[in-house]
Design a protein around this motif. Structure first.
Motif, PDB file in Angstrom:
ATOM      1  N   LEU A   1       0.812  -1.220   0.000  1.00  0.00           N
ATOM      2  CA  LEU A   1       0.000   0.000   0.000  1.00  0.00           C
ATOM      3  C   LEU A   1       0.846   1.271   0.000  1.00  0.00           C
ATOM      4  O   LEU A   1       0.311   2.367   0.069  1.00  0.00           O
ATOM      5  CB  LEU A   1      -0.954   0.022   1.202  1.00  0.00           C
ATOM      6  CG  LEU A   1      -2.187  -0.865   1.127  1.00  0.00           C
ATOM      7  CD1 LEU A   1      -3.113  -0.593   2.306  1.00  0.00           C
ATOM      8  CD2 LEU A   1      -2.949  -0.673  -0.163  1.00  0.00           C
TER       9      LEU A   1
ATOM     10  N   PHE B   1      -8.057  -4.080   3.165  1.00  0.00           N
ATOM     11  CA  PHE B   1      -6.772  -4.701   2.855  1.00  0.00           C
ATOM     12  C   PHE B   1      -6.243  -5.457   4.068  1.00  0.00           C
ATOM     13  O   PHE B   1      -5.814  -6.609   3.961  1.00  0.00           O
ATOM     14  CB  PHE B   1      -5.773  -3.615   2.409  1.00  0.00           C
ATOM     15  CG  PHE B   1      -4.380  -4.115   2.233  1.00  0.00           C
ATOM     16  CD1 PHE B   1      -3.999  -4.745   1.061  1.00  0.00           C
ATOM     17  CD2 PHE B   1      -3.436  -3.945   3.232  1.00  0.00           C
ATOM     18  CE1 PHE B   1      -2.698  -5.219   0.897  1.00  0.00           C
ATOM     19  CE2 PHE B   1      -2.141  -4.404   3.091  1.00  0.00           C
ATOM     20  CZ  PHE B   1      -1.773  -5.044   1.907  1.00  0.00           C
TER      21      PHE B   1
ATOM     22  N   LYS C   1      -5.453  -9.488   4.512  1.00  0.00           N
ATOM     23  CA  LYS C   1      -4.088  -9.942   4.776  1.00  0.00           C
ATOM     24  C   LYS C   1      -3.935 -10.659   6.123  1.00  0.00           C
ATOM     25  O   LYS C   1      -3.001 -11.435   6.284  1.00  0.00           O
ATOM     26  CB  LYS C   1      -3.105  -8.764   4.713  1.00  0.00           C
ATOM     27  CG  LYS C   1      -2.849  -8.282   3.319  1.00  0.00           C
ATOM     28  CD  LYS C   1      -2.234  -9.380   2.486  1.00  0.00           C
ATOM     29  CE  LYS C   1      -1.696  -8.885   1.182  1.00  0.00           C
ATOM     30  NZ  LYS C   1      -1.052  -9.947   0.418  1.00  0.00           N
TER      31      LYS C   1
END
Length: 81
Positions: A22, A71, A75
């Motif tokens: 990111l 995200f 993850k």
């Protein structure tokens, strides 16, 4: 602000994801990227099956907080069993 509770996932691994994937930059207990900030807050470990399981909270803020939180959820998802 979104607050995610994550158990038994190494914080350094999560910070690495935020930096590499990111474009974030780690500064102490914060990781900052374009439109989002993640604060790392250690929690109290829980006991399960005779073991201590580490708990970490990730507080996500900013205009792109929803994207960064999604995200992180992806993850840090771990299968059971």
């Amino acid at each position: 602000m979104e607050r995610l509770e994550v158990r038994n996932v190494d914080t350094a691994l999560v910070v690495g994801y935020l930096e590499r994937e990111l474009g974030g930059t780690a500064e102490g207990d914060l990781v900052r990227g374009e439109g989002w900030t993640v604060r790392i807050v250690p929690g109290e470990a829980v006991r399960a099956w005779g073991s201590r399981i580490p708990v970490v909270f990730y507080e996500v803020e900013g205009p792109r907080a929803a994207e960064a939180a999604a995200f992180l959820r992806q993850k840090t998802m771990r299968g059971g069993g």
